[in-house]
Scaffold this active site. Structure first.
Site, mmCIF file in Angstrom:
data_model
loop_
_atom_site.group_PDB
_atom_site.id
_atom_site.type_symbol
_atom_site.label_atom_id
_atom_site.label_comp_id
_atom_site.label_asym_id
_atom_site.label_seq_id
_atom_site.Cartn_x
_atom_site.Cartn_y
_atom_site.Cartn_z
ATOM 1 N N ASP A 32 1.604 -8.045 -0.597
ATOM 2 C CA ASP A 32 1.991 -7.500 -1.886
ATOM 3 C C ASP A 32 0.982 -7.973 -2.920
ATOM 4 O O ASP A 32 0.407 -9.058 -2.786
ATOM 5 C CB ASP A 32 3.401 -7.946 -2.288
ATOM 6 C CG ASP A 32 4.054 -6.945 -3.225
ATOM 7 O OD1 ASP A 32 4.901 -6.165 -2.749
ATOM 8 O OD2 ASP A 32 3.706 -6.917 -4.417
ATOM 9 N N LYS A 37 6.188 -12.275 -5.968
ATOM 10 C CA LYS A 37 6.996 -11.698 -4.899
ATOM 11 C C LYS A 37 6.627 -12.317 -3.552
ATOM 12 O O LYS A 37 7.493 -12.609 -2.729
ATOM 13 C CB LYS A 37 6.806 -10.179 -4.851
ATOM 14 C CG LYS A 37 7.803 -9.458 -3.958
ATOM 15 C CD LYS A 37 7.522 -7.973 -3.880
ATOM 16 C CE LYS A 37 7.724 -7.282 -5.206
ATOM 17 N NZ LYS A 37 7.544 -5.811 -5.093
ATOM 18 N N THR A 93 7.079 5.495 -4.399
ATOM 19 C CA THR A 93 6.571 6.745 -4.965
ATOM 20 C C THR A 93 7.563 7.227 -6.025
ATOM 21 O O THR A 93 8.385 8.106 -5.759
ATOM 22 C CB THR A 93 6.399 7.819 -3.885
ATOM 23 O OG1 THR A 93 7.622 7.930 -3.132
ATOM 24 C CG2 THR A 93 5.267 7.471 -2.935
ATOM 25 N N ASN A 221 17.468 14.406 2.439
ATOM 26 C CA ASN A 221 18.054 14.018 1.153
ATOM 27 C C ASN A 221 18.539 15.226 0.367
ATOM 28 O O ASN A 221 19.552 15.163 -0.339
ATOM 29 C CB ASN A 221 17.045 13.211 0.337
ATOM 30 C CG ASN A 221 17.042 11.746 0.723
ATOM 31 O OD1 ASN A 221 17.866 11.302 1.519
ATOM 32 N ND2 ASN A 221 16.122 10.982 0.173
ATOM 33 N N CYS A 273 16.367 7.278 -4.769
ATOM 34 C CA CYS A 273 15.883 8.232 -3.768
ATOM 35 C C CYS A 273 16.342 9.665 -4.037
ATOM 36 O O CYS A 273 15.519 10.525 -4.345
ATOM 37 C CB CYS A 273 16.332 7.798 -2.371
ATOM 38 S SG CYS A 273 15.452 6.349 -1.753
ATOM 39 N N LYS A 336 25.732 2.583 -5.998
ATOM 40 C CA LYS A 336 26.574 2.611 -4.803
ATOM 41 C C LYS A 336 26.980 1.185 -4.480
ATOM 42 O O LYS A 336 26.361 0.236 -4.977
ATOM 43 C CB LYS A 336 25.830 3.242 -3.621
ATOM 44 C CG LYS A 336 24.603 2.466 -3.167
ATOM 45 C CD LYS A 336 24.007 3.054 -1.893
ATOM 46 C CE LYS A 336 24.912 2.810 -0.702
ATOM 47 N NZ LYS A 336 24.315 3.274 0.564
#
Length: 448
Positions: A32, A37, A93, A221, A273, A336
């Site tokens: 990364d 991180k 993305t 999706n 997403c 969620k």
């Protein structure tokens, strides 16, 4: 000689994939560009909440009791190039600012940084969700930027992780999709070796060309988003006609062609997403001259966004037509359950709209509090469901955490000013709440 694997990008997807590859027995090096991180992961900590991931990480990062030591992290592309045989690119993305299209800048930067260091035979595997046609372009980019004479190939292996189930989805996937230029060639053979354990357990492996592999994730999706928006559209019709969308969903769910999953009406989908993927899919279809094929996704998106406003309207009507001076308890901040992700969260969006209309909003979520505070610092927050409901005129159930489904209505009733609950997820036991003296209302259902 066992394959060595690198993972470029250690966010939600990359950290999970790196830990899972180590669990499958490979030596893994994660990269990364954010040093903080890398330090966190090297200490066995993850920057997000995902059930089981931190335990899996500590099982393989050196320094923990019983660790295999197969997993480590770096910020050096040179080290990655020297180390790995198979390089998974797992960077994000996001949606372009002010556009529907996908922002490929992170993927392009990862390929540009990796390619010059690929000296030996190497397979680069894209896992990011990208517009169809990207793999072909990136394959050419690899060839142009890799050292002269380097044997470098590209494959595309889309991810199908569900937040809250990412570890299981990686170790025991319901399918593995591999896009390659040459079926049966070196790239396919290497990926069959990488996924030998799950395929040996019965996970199907589907080999396709580049465009099909790129389309699988966005197609999946889009189908799920369509199914969710369909039942939410039926909820609107049920409200107009006096029907019950829960019973309607139960009845059509018994049809094997339809199935019961994703037929719970409520305030709609969110997260990092589904919303951005269907919008990017529409944008790419337009670029390809196939925009009419996906015009239905505009209505899917519109229905989904409309549900949030409808929840605000239901709540406003329930408290007498105005939120001014009204205390509102919101149960849920994440998009969620079993996640701390608040990106495009319908729950937080509803809470924010009510706050802007004068409501005194107090939010509680089991895992998403810190992220919620960063997005909406002006909302009130509490450290428990009961504390959030103290003095409330109305309670809104907006994320279907098990903790909320198991709440004792009598206990919560002792904290509120008025026993009025609006179930934005159709997940609570209406009879139980009504027996405890609550006025229970839900989207798409008749009032008792």
């Amino acid at each position: 000689m066992s394959l060595k694997i690198t993972v470029i990008g250690t966010g939600y997807l990359g950290a999970t994939h790196a830990a899972a590859m180590a669990e499958l027995g490979f030596e893994v090096l994660g990269l990364d560009i954010v040093p903080e991180k890398v330090r966190m992961l090297a200490e066995g900590r993850v920057p997000m909440y995902e059930p089981g991931l931190e335990e899996l990480l500590r099982a393989h990062v050196a320094g923990f009791e019983g660790s295999t030591g197969r997993l480590r992290f770096t910020t050096s592309y040179e080290e990655v190039g020297d180390f790995g045989d198979v390089h998974f690119v797992c960077v994000n993305t996001p949606q372009k600012h002010g556009e529907y299209a996908c922002d490929m800048s992170h993927v392009d930067a990862a390929f540009d940084s990796l390619a010059p260091h690929l000296n030996g035979p190497a397979l680069v595997v894209g896992k990011s969700t990208v517009p169809v046609g990207s793999a072909e372009r990136l394959a050419s980019r690899l060839r142009d930027l890799a050292p002269a004479g380097a044997e470098v190939e590209l494959a595309w292996n889309p991810e199908f992780l569900r937040e809250g189930f990412a570890v299981a989805d990686t170790l025991h996937p319901d399918r593995i999709v591999v896009g390659v230029r040459e079926p049966g060639g070196r790239a396919e053979k290497l990926l069959r070796e990488v996924y030998a354990t799950p395929t040996g357990e019965g996970s199907p492996l589907v080999v396709t060309d580049f465009p099909t592999a790129e389309l699988v994730k966005t197609a999946a999706n889009s189908f799920l988003a369509t199914k969710i928006s369909f039942i939410n559209a039926m909820a609107e019709v049920c409200e107009a006609a006096g029907g019950d969308v829960v019973k309607l969903a139960e009845a059509i769910g018994y049809d094997e062609r339809i199935g019961a999953k994703f037929l719970r009406a409520g305030i709609g989908f969110g997260g990092g997403c589904l919303p951005k993927d269907i919008r990017a899919f529409m944008a790419r279809a337009g670029e390809l001259g196939a925009d009419q094929a996906l015009t239905f996704l505009r209505e899917v998106d519109s229905i989904n966004m409309r549900r949030r406003g409808h929840m605000v309207e239901l709540a406003r009507d329930a408290v007498g037509g105005s939120f001014l001076g009204v205390r509102v308890a919101v149960l849920g901040a994440t998009f969620k359950p079993d996640s701390d992700d608040v990106r495009d969260s319908p729950a937080l969006n509803v809470a924010g709209q009510i706050h802007l209309q004068g409501g005194q909003v107090t939010v509680y979520d089991p895992k998403g509090m810190d992220n919620a505070r960063r997005v909406f610092p002006t909302l009130g927050y509490a450290d428990s469901a009961v504390a959030s409901a103290r003095g409330a005129d109305v309670v809104l159930h907006l994320t279907e955490w098990r903790e909320f489904r198991e709440l004792d209505p009598a206990v919560l009733g002792g904290a509120v000013t008025r026993r009025l609950i609006l179930d934005g997820r159709n997940a609570l036991d209406a009879a139980q709440w009504r027996e405890a003296g609550w006025t229970y209302r839900a989207m798409g259902r008749p009032r008792a």
